[in-house]
Design an enzyme around this catalytic site. Structure first.
Site, mmCIF file in Angstrom:
data_model
loop_
_atom_site.group_PDB
_atom_site.id
_atom_site.type_symbol
_atom_site.label_atom_id
_atom_site.label_comp_id
_atom_site.label_asym_id
_atom_site.label_seq_id
_atom_site.Cartn_x
_atom_site.Cartn_y
_atom_site.Cartn_z
ATOM 1 N N HIS A 1 30.604 58.049 9.618
ATOM 2 C CA HIS A 1 31.245 58.473 8.361
ATOM 3 C C HIS A 1 30.992 57.438 7.281
ATOM 4 O O HIS A 1 30.607 57.757 6.147
ATOM 5 C CB HIS A 1 32.752 58.658 8.582
ATOM 6 C CG HIS A 1 33.562 58.652 7.317
ATOM 7 N ND1 HIS A 1 33.885 57.488 6.640
ATOM 8 C CD2 HIS A 1 34.118 59.654 6.598
ATOM 9 C CE1 HIS A 1 34.584 57.782 5.562
ATOM 10 N NE2 HIS A 1 34.742 59.088 5.510
ATOM 11 N N ASN A 2 31.196 56.173 7.610
ATOM 12 C CA ASN A 2 31.015 55.111 6.620
ATOM 13 C C ASN A 2 29.554 54.966 6.212
ATOM 14 O O ASN A 2 29.240 54.694 5.050
ATOM 15 C CB ASN A 2 31.537 53.783 7.172
ATOM 16 C CG ASN A 2 33.051 53.707 7.170
ATOM 17 O OD1 ASN A 2 33.738 54.725 7.190
ATOM 18 N ND2 ASN A 2 33.591 52.504 7.170
ATOM 19 N N SER B 1 40.364 56.974 7.934
ATOM 20 C CA SER B 1 39.614 56.972 6.682
ATOM 21 C C SER B 1 40.438 57.573 5.552
ATOM 22 O O SER B 1 41.218 58.491 5.764
ATOM 23 C CB SER B 1 38.313 57.767 6.829
ATOM 24 O OG SER B 1 37.589 57.738 5.610
ATOM 25 N N LYS C 1 33.663 57.284 13.116
ATOM 26 C CA LYS C 1 34.135 56.657 11.879
ATOM 27 C C LYS C 1 33.033 55.786 11.272
ATOM 28 O O LYS C 1 32.838 55.755 10.050
ATOM 29 C CB LYS C 1 35.381 55.809 12.163
ATOM 30 C CG LYS C 1 35.868 54.954 10.975
ATOM 31 C CD LYS C 1 36.204 55.807 9.760
ATOM 32 C CE LYS C 1 37.019 55.048 8.724
ATOM 33 N NZ LYS C 1 36.400 53.849 8.191
ATOM 34 N N GLU D 1 28.884 57.584 3.842
ATOM 35 C CA GLU D 1 29.542 57.179 2.594
ATOM 36 C C GLU D 1 28.646 56.237 1.787
ATOM 37 O O GLU D 1 28.535 56.366 0.559
ATOM 38 C CB GLU D 1 30.862 56.494 2.946
ATOM 39 C CG GLU D 1 31.662 55.951 1.781
ATOM 40 C CD GLU D 1 32.850 55.137 2.261
ATOM 41 O OE1 GLU D 1 33.071 54.032 1.735
ATOM 42 O OE2 GLU D 1 33.565 55.601 3.175
#
Length: 500
Positions: free
Chosen positions: A207-208, A132, A204, A211
């Site tokens: 995380h996105n 990232s 991940k 986001e």
């Protein structure tokens, strides 16, 4: 250039692949690079002749594999899905036992689990590593989330720790080198072993998803200032710039200020005012929402952020609907500075709830997939290099240091006290948005999540009654132990009823 073997190899020289390769070479590692289009490999190596480690371009995949030290470490930076499978299938016949394939793309974690099983059965090792930070992160220090066999991680660890972003151990702030491309001295690397098989790519993905929530919340703050307070892009840019010096200090707040202050080179207008309001997405936010639904854990704020992008995409329908459907005309006559401060509080409280949902989702996932996740370490990895990097994440790291088994961030003393102090402003902002017809899906859903989570009793008791009535789905009782289920014979005319 000498013919010595490379420390690592990389396949796929789009922008992310090129930047990651240069980052590795800048840290003194010799790296072999390969791209299906040989001319692209040649041009890339020719354009970067002087790196501390050195770039070794190969036009042939067999020669590329042969140029790397054993056990080989080969990073794949190609499009997720079938293109990744195609590269792996080409590599397999050329590899030796214990060689390591690293997928650095945005892979679906179930694909990562499948690929690891397949490669392990062949005596090979596989690492699914989230990467990232976008182009800049890949070049100068990304956040890296590797999952797979721990033995494979140990082989990769020195390189991943060297190239990762670094943060200050005390403040959690990202450290910068003396100049681009120069190694950062000291600091904690934003990488660590996440867990077995698909754990790295799952983290991940979350995380996105977080986001998505962060970006939509910022958009809602912008929308309120623009349409309720009538502020210009430059004025709003100044507000976000000031917020970036507070507890909202983050990469996304920083770039929001820069976007709002940007002038369109063609018209001279504010750049943001000429950008069409239709948002794209690559699917990771959707995956996060689907995973939450599959596991029955609440992540409504991420889901609302995804749906907000979906709604933005039906631009023509919205334009038509705007001529037919009416709502209140935004109007505010109160104190402008006070409302801006309240919007800041609403943004911060909503952010806390969104991250609480994301970490709660990872907690459920570790039980589902038999992982052992270190949530404090994950928050630490997120502090630098990645898109959601923020000073705020230091508070999450500290929360899990206080209580590694923390069930929800809202129960940590810092976050509990923060929301307690700011929730009046948060409620004021959501109320004003509703009264003035300004959509705030993430502010509103985060507040509903907070109110639901703090409620000892929710109205789903009535819902269970409905389910038992039409489908004999049974119910549990408040006066009996959990796990015991009951059913009323709703067709029995003699069943007892409350008299009016």
């Amino acid at each position: 250039m000498s013919n010595s073997l490379s420390d690592i190899g990389l396949i796929g020289l789009a922008v992310m692949g090129q930047n990651l390769a240069l980052n590795i070479a800048d840290h003194g590692y010799r790296i072999s690079v390969y791209n299906r289009t040989a001319s692209k490999t040649e041009a890339f190596v020719a354009e970067n002749p002087h790196t501390p480690g050195g770039l070794l371009g190969q036009a042939d995949l067999k020669a590329f594999v042969a140029s790397i030290k054993r056990p080989r470490k080969i990073v794949i930076m190609v499009k997720a899905g079938s293109p990744t499978d195609a590269v792996i299938n080409e590599l397999i016949p050329l590899l030796d036992k214990e060689d390591i394939v690293i997928d650095g793309g945005n892979a679906y974690w179930h694909d990562t689990i499948r690929r690891e099983k397949d490669l392990n059965s062949r005596g090979l090792r596989f690492v699914g590593s989230g990467v990232s930070g976008g182009e800049e992160g890949a070049r100068f220090g990304p956040s890296l989330m590797p999952g797979g066999k721990e033995s494979a991680w140990k082989e990769l660890e020195p390189i991943w720790r060297a190239i990762a972003a670094k943060v200050d151990a005390v403040t959690g702030k990202e450290l910068k080198g003396a100049e681009p491309g120069k190694p950062i001295v000291g600091g904690i690397p934003c990488t660590a072993y996440i867990g077995s098989d698909g754990a790295g790519h799952y983290v991940k993905m979350v995380h996105n998803g977080i986001e998505y929530g962060d970006m939509q919340m910022i958009c809602e703050a912008y929308d309120l200032m623009k349409n309720l307070l009538g502020m210009s892009a430059v004025e709003m840019g100044a507000v976000f710039e000031s917020w970036n010096k507070t507890d909202l200090d983050s990469f996304l707040i920083q770039i929001t200020a820069e976007v709002l202050k940007q002038k369109d080179p063609e018209t001279g207008q504010a750049f943001v005012d000429i950008v069409l309001d239709t948002a794209g997405q690559k699917g990771t936010g959707k995956w996060t929402s689907i995973s939450a639904l599959d596991m029955g854990t609440p992540a409504p704020t991420v889901a609302e952020a995804v749906f907000a992008r979906c709604l933005s995409a039906v631009k023509d329908e919205r334009v038509s609907a705007s001529k037919i459907l009416e709502g209140p005309k935004p109007s505010f006559k109160g104190d402008k500075a006070q409302l801006i401060s309240a919007i800041k509080d609403a943004l911060y409280c909503s952010k806390i709830c969104s991250y609480a949902q994301g970490f709660q989702l990872m907690r459920y996932a570790q039980e589902e997939f038999k992982w052992s996740l270190n949530f404090g370490e994950i928050a630490q990895i997120f502090r630098g290099g990645c898109i959601i990097r923020a000073v705020f994440l230091q508070k999450i790291t500290e929360a899990f240091q206080r209580d590694p088994k923390l069930a929800n961030l809202l129960l940590d003393p810092y976050f509990k006290d923060t929301v307690q102090k700011a929730q009046t402003n948060w409620r004021k902002v959501v109320s004003l948005a509703v009264e003035n017809g300004i959509p705030t899906p993430t502010f509103s859903s985060a507040l509903s999540y907070f109110d639901s989570y703090r409620s000892a009793r929710l109205p789903q008791n009535l819902l269970q009654g409905q389910r038992d009535y039409f489908g004999a789905h049974t119910y549990e009782r408040t006066d009996k132990p959990r796990g015991q289920f009951y059913h009323i014979d709703w067709l029995d005319p003699k069943r007892p009823q409350i008299n009016a």
